[in-house]
Design a protein around this motif. Structure first.
Motif, PDB file in Angstrom:
ATOM      1  N   LEU A   1     -22.334  65.748 -32.889  1.00  0.00           N
ATOM      2  CA  LEU A   1     -20.903  65.589 -32.803  1.00  0.00           C
ATOM      3  C   LEU A   1     -20.471  66.531 -32.100  1.00  0.00           C
ATOM      4  O   LEU A   1     -20.388  67.729 -32.346  1.00  0.00           O
ATOM      5  CB  LEU A   1     -20.119  65.235 -34.194  1.00  0.00           C
ATOM      6  CG  LEU A   1     -20.559  64.005 -34.802  1.00  0.00           C
ATOM      7  CD1 LEU A   1     -21.446  64.355 -35.935  1.00  0.00           C
ATOM      8  CD2 LEU A   1     -19.262  63.546 -35.740  1.00  0.00           C
ATOM      9  N   TYR A   2     -19.732  66.417 -30.808  1.00  0.00           N
ATOM     10  CA  TYR A   2     -19.244  67.347 -29.814  1.00  0.00           C
ATOM     11  C   TYR A   2     -17.757  66.977 -29.614  1.00  0.00           C
ATOM     12  O   TYR A   2     -17.709  65.819 -28.853  1.00  0.00           O
ATOM     13  CB  TYR A   2     -20.186  67.619 -28.552  1.00  0.00           C
ATOM     14  CG  TYR A   2     -19.533  68.392 -27.581  1.00  0.00           C
ATOM     15  CD1 TYR A   2     -19.959  69.782 -27.924  1.00  0.00           C
ATOM     16  CD2 TYR A   2     -18.821  68.239 -26.594  1.00  0.00           C
ATOM     17  CE1 TYR A   2     -19.411  70.820 -27.123  1.00  0.00           C
ATOM     18  CE2 TYR A   2     -18.291  69.097 -25.684  1.00  0.00           C
ATOM     19  CZ  TYR A   2     -18.834  70.521 -25.799  1.00  0.00           C
ATOM     20  OH  TYR A   2     -18.373  71.539 -25.069  1.00  0.00           O
ATOM     21  N   ARG A   3     -16.816  67.868 -29.876  1.00  0.00           N
ATOM     22  CA  ARG A   3     -15.554  67.573 -29.547  1.00  0.00           C
ATOM     23  C   ARG A   3     -14.876  66.046 -30.192  1.00  0.00           C
ATOM     24  O   ARG A   3     -14.593  65.236 -29.574  1.00  0.00           O
ATOM     25  CB  ARG A   3     -15.069  67.601 -28.166  1.00  0.00           C
ATOM     26  CG  ARG A   3     -15.278  69.298 -27.697  1.00  0.00           C
ATOM     27  CD  ARG A   3     -14.752  69.198 -26.328  1.00  0.00           C
ATOM     28  NE  ARG A   3     -14.998  70.553 -25.960  1.00  0.00           N
ATOM     29  CZ  ARG A   3     -14.288  71.605 -26.104  1.00  0.00           C
ATOM     30  NH1 ARG A   3     -13.019  71.599 -26.840  1.00  0.00           N
ATOM     31  NH2 ARG A   3     -14.454  72.759 -25.564  1.00  0.00           N
ATOM     32  N   CYS A   4     -15.236  65.961 -31.507  1.00  0.00           N
ATOM     33  CA  CYS A   4     -15.103  64.684 -32.116  1.00  0.00           C
ATOM     34  C   CYS A   4     -14.382  64.758 -33.411  1.00  0.00           C
ATOM     35  O   CYS A   4     -13.997  65.887 -33.838  1.00  0.00           O
ATOM     36  CB  CYS A   4     -16.328  63.986 -32.626  1.00  0.00           C
ATOM     37  SG  CYS A   4     -17.113  63.472 -31.199  1.00  0.00           S
ATOM     38  N   CYS A   5     -13.716  63.806 -33.996  1.00  0.00           N
ATOM     39  CA  CYS A   5     -13.095  63.597 -35.383  1.00  0.00           C
ATOM     40  C   CYS A   5     -12.073  64.805 -35.302  1.00  0.00           C
ATOM     41  O   CYS A   5     -12.161  65.677 -36.555  1.00  0.00           O
ATOM     42  CB  CYS A   5     -14.076  63.917 -36.332  1.00  0.00           C
ATOM     43  SG  CYS A   5     -15.274  62.588 -36.165  1.00  0.00           S
ATOM     44  N   VAL A   6     -10.776  65.016 -34.447  1.00  0.00           N
ATOM     45  CA  VAL A   6     -10.182  66.218 -34.588  1.00  0.00           C
ATOM     46  C   VAL A   6      -9.184  66.199 -35.507  1.00  0.00           C
ATOM     47  O   VAL A   6      -8.679  67.385 -35.876  1.00  0.00           O
ATOM     48  CB  VAL A   6      -9.432  66.367 -33.191  1.00  0.00           C
ATOM     49  CG1 VAL A   6     -10.382  66.575 -32.031  1.00  0.00           C
ATOM     50  CG2 VAL A   6      -8.596  65.087 -32.993  1.00  0.00           C
ATOM     51  N   HIS A   7      -8.995  65.044 -36.315  1.00  0.00           N
ATOM     52  CA  HIS A   7      -8.152  65.087 -37.634  1.00  0.00           C
ATOM     53  C   HIS A   7      -8.819  64.890 -38.683  1.00  0.00           C
ATOM     54  O   HIS A   7      -8.299  64.642 -39.951  1.00  0.00           O
ATOM     55  CB  HIS A   7      -7.093  63.941 -37.406  1.00  0.00           C
ATOM     56  CG  HIS A   7      -6.355  64.283 -35.974  1.00  0.00           C
ATOM     57  ND1 HIS A   7      -5.391  65.310 -35.841  1.00  0.00           N
ATOM     58  CD2 HIS A   7      -5.913  63.222 -34.904  1.00  0.00           C
ATOM     59  CE1 HIS A   7      -4.764  65.091 -34.710  1.00  0.00           C
ATOM     60  NE2 HIS A   7      -5.208  64.082 -34.178  1.00  0.00           N
ATOM     61  N   VAL A   8     -10.118  65.013 -38.805  1.00  0.00           N
ATOM     62  CA  VAL A   8     -11.058  64.712 -39.899  1.00  0.00           C
ATOM     63  C   VAL A   8     -10.939  66.025 -40.695  1.00  0.00           C
ATOM     64  O   VAL A   8     -11.466  66.955 -40.210  1.00  0.00           O
ATOM     65  CB  VAL A   8     -12.223  64.227 -39.615  1.00  0.00           C
ATOM     66  CG1 VAL A   8     -13.106  64.016 -40.850  1.00  0.00           C
ATOM     67  CG2 VAL A   8     -12.034  62.803 -39.166  1.00  0.00           C
ATOM     68  N   VAL A   9     -10.931  65.922 -42.031  1.00  0.00           N
ATOM     69  CA  VAL A   9     -11.077  67.305 -42.797  1.00  0.00           C
ATOM     70  C   VAL A   9     -12.261  67.305 -43.580  1.00  0.00           C
ATOM     71  O   VAL A   9     -13.156  68.298 -43.558  1.00  0.00           O
ATOM     72  CB  VAL A   9      -9.936  67.538 -43.880  1.00  0.00           C
ATOM     73  CG1 VAL A   9     -10.139  68.537 -44.746  1.00  0.00           C
ATOM     74  CG2 VAL A   9      -8.519  67.312 -43.388  1.00  0.00           C
ATOM     75  N   GLN A  10     -12.713  66.167 -44.085  1.00  0.00           N
ATOM     76  CA  GLN A  10     -14.033  65.883 -44.598  1.00  0.00           C
ATOM     77  C   GLN A  10     -14.788  65.004 -43.728  1.00  0.00           C
ATOM     78  O   GLN A  10     -14.475  63.848 -43.556  1.00  0.00           O
ATOM     79  CB  GLN A  10     -14.222  65.539 -46.235  1.00  0.00           C
ATOM     80  CG  GLN A  10     -15.515  65.505 -46.736  1.00  0.00           C
ATOM     81  CD  GLN A  10     -15.522  65.322 -48.226  1.00  0.00           C
ATOM     82  OE1 GLN A  10     -14.645  65.712 -48.819  1.00  0.00           O
ATOM     83  NE2 GLN A  10     -16.544  64.568 -48.723  1.00  0.00           N
TER      84      GLN A  10
END
Length: 637
Positions: free
Chosen positions: A551-560
């Motif tokens: 995962l590269y520069r993904c899920c910018v708002h994911v905490v877990q």
């Protein structure tokens, strides 16, 4: 017998402070004398009990105990092998499953016959190792010898190797579902016989130096025709009688520049008098591909093959990869015996209409070129074509939609086509491709721009490619949602590699009646790049064969990042096969997973996120006892 050589070397002759000790090894004592060593040490073979232990390990306990007479016969074989570890491994593997004493008596007789007099020690070793080769069937024997065309200590990609065998017509193609499967079967056989070794990754193999030397010795009629098969190493040491050469392999050598300067830049590697060539594999280094001096060197190295390939009228196999070619070799239409043509990773801009005269062509690969279009009427003439690779090429065709209409129609006329790799730039191209009754897709890339916010993978697509599709890349900048339409009967059962490069992607929607692990049972490599809006990837944790997750520069708002799905009572193992995990630039992530999620096979990871507070746990295994930690973004462990 192997020798260990201790060489005392004082290159500057300025006293003890500059004295160096260099240890070299060689199979020939004459090399020691040539090198001027001060002391040579003969390395003895293994002691009897150690040799027997190694031999039993390869034979297997069940075979050894299958008959009371086998242990004593095994001792005789070990004695004949003189404690040589490689010979013990190779011959031991060849005796696995041989449970009748007659098989063992025959092998002892063969070893006694192979103890020839009047030949050097190296050839004596070859004769003994050759016994394992002799136990192979004819197809596997030919496939094994082809492995020697790769350089020493080189990790051979399994797909490249299988495609080489396909191009030489060495595999049984009766399996209508997947023409690569017989190749994997041969690789497994050679690994079991210890004639190949596992590589660094699951998709690589390598050949031991001595085994490669033996293979070349066999291919050259046990050393009687030394110029029959040649490689760059051989070219650098002796004058070659090119009229005798049948196979030439010039691949992945890092010292091309120095070699040519030493020999003279005007000297081609393959001269015009090599008229009996049947097989040529050239794959030049990729360094400084845009540098003009290197371009000149590359073209000089293969000049006869490029300027007038018709000279080599016996060619059945031609690969010119990463050679900076701007066009097809001139005179290609004259190669009436050509069955395999690979021009991957060049700068070719067009396909000549003359290609239609190469009617025996079964394998054509043009991956990663700059081809704008395929001339109309060429494909239908290639009636024997089984493998066609048009992946990752510039499809800015001059004819637009009309061009794609007749191209797909011509693909439908290839009745023998069993493997197609292609990239599509418009949804209409994909829909037209789905109209084909036979859709033998192996690799597919969808690269759309600004078309829709939802991308649907229809059930009709999955239904047509369950046994063919191995690699899928989705690169659609505007899509926010991917909808996969499938049912329990239809799944991507052979898909091994899946990539998402989608800046707006938010969610991947699965049908309610099928889990991701059922739809993707063989998925090994999964990559997400720049999927910044993606809300979660928890569906990956149960994939049974997943080995690499990036995962590269993904899920910018994911905490877990990972959470168990399927309810609190779920007891399925998580990430059972994951070996490598890379998490880079996930700015809001604080927790990778909770304690219930484990990584039993993990042995390599790369992580860059200073906000991580909790990371779950990793179960211990034979393969790994690593624990997570945050690292510098540029550091890979």
């Amino acid at each position: 017998m192997t020798y260990g050589i201790k060489l005392i070397w004082n290159p500057l002759g300025l006293g003890n402070q500059f004295k160096k000790k260099v240890v070299i090894t060689t199979r020939s004592e004459s090399v020691c004398n040539l090198m001027g060593v001060e002391e040579s040490v003969r390395v003895a073979g293994l002691e009897t009990e150690d040799a027997l232990r190694l031999f039993y390990e390869k034979v297997g306990e069940k075979t050894v105990k299958s008959h009371p007479g086998i242990p004593s016969l095994a001792r005789e074989i070990v004695k004949e092998l003189g404690g040589l570890p490689l010979a013990l491994i190779i011959i031991g593997a060849s005796m696995r499953g041989k449970k009748h004493p007659r098989n063992w008596v025959d092998r002892i007789a063969s070893l006694e016959e192979s103890r020839l007099k009047g030949i050097d020690e190296e050839e004596n070793l070859f004769h003994r190792l050759k016994l394992s080769y002799d136990s192979l069937n004819e197809k596997s024997k030919h496939c094994f010898l082809v492995c020697s065309l790769w350089p020493e200590d080189y990790f051979i990609n399994k797909i490249e190797l299988i495609e080489c065998w396909l191009g030489l017509g060495l595999l049984d193609l009766s399996d209508a579902r997947n023409i690569y499967n017989p190749g994997y079967d041969v690789i497994s056989e050679l690994l079991s016989a210890c004639l190949l070794e596992e590589g660094e990754g699951s998709e690589e193999v390598k050949m031991h130096d001595i085994i490669r030397d033996m293979a070349l010795w066999i291919a050259r009629d046990e050393g009687k025709e030394k110029d029959k098969w040649v490689d760059l190493k051989q070219m650098g040491h002796k004058k070659i009688s090119w009229s005798c050469v049948e196979r030439a392999s010039l691949t992945h050598f890092s010292d091309l520049r120095g070699w040519l300067r030493f020999k003279g830049e005007g000297v081609p590697l393959i001269p015009c008098d090599a008229t009996n060539l049947q097989f040529v594999r050239v794959n030049l280094p990729t360094y400084n591909i845009l540098n003009t001096p290197d371009l000149i060197i590359r073209l000089t190295a293969i000049e006869p093959l490029v300027q007038n390939v018709s000279i080599f009228s016996e060619l059945a196999f031609l690969e010119l990869g990463t050679c900076s070619l701007n066009s097809f070799p001139q005179g290609i239409s004259e190669l009436v015996k050509l069955e395999h043509l690979n021009l991957n990773y060049n700068r070719i801009t067009s396909v000549p209409e003359e290609l239609k005269h190469v009617r025996n062509l079964r394998f054509l690969s043009l991956r990663s070129n700059c081809i704008s279009s395929f001339p109309k009427g060429v494909l239908p003439e290639l009636k024997e074509l089984m493998v066609l690779n048009l992946y990752c090429i510039n499809w800015a065709s001059k004819g637009g939609e009309e061009y794609w209409t007749w191209l797909i129609k011509e693909l439908s006329l290839l009745s023998e086509l069993r493997c197609l790799s292609i990239d599509l730039r418009q949804p209409t191209h994909f829909r037209n491709l789905l109209k084909l009754s036979n859709l033998p897709l192996r690799t597919l890339r969808l690269e759309y721009q600004n078309v829709t916010d939802t991308l649907e993978i229809p059930n009709s697509f999955i239904e047509k490619v369950p046994n063919n599709l191995y690699e899928l890349e989705l690169k659609v900048s505007s899509v926010k949602k991917i909808v996969i339409r499938s049912n329990y009967q239809n799944r991507l059962g052979n898909l091994e590699s899946l990539s998402f490069i989608m800046g707006e992607l938010e969610i991947i929607e699965w049908p309610g009646n099928i889990a991701s692990e059922d739809l993707l049972p063989m998925l090994q490599n999964l990559d997400f790049y720049h999927c910044k809006r993606l809300d979660h990837v928890s569906w990956t944790i149960y994939l049974p064969c997943l080995q690499t997750l990036i995962l590269y520069r993904c899920c910018v708002h994911v905490v877990q990042l990972f959470e168990r799905v399927g309810g609190s009572g779920a007891i399925k193992p998580t990430f059972p096969s994951l070996i490598r995990l890379e998490l880079e630039f996930l700015p809001e992530m604080e927790i990778i997973c909770d304690e219930s999620i484990t990584f039993p096979s993990l042995n390599a990871y790369k992580m860059s996120n200073a906000r991580i507070k909790h990371i779950g746990r990793q179960t211990r295994s034979k393969r790994s006892t690593l624990k997570f930690q945050t690292v510098d973004p540029n550091r890979s462990i």
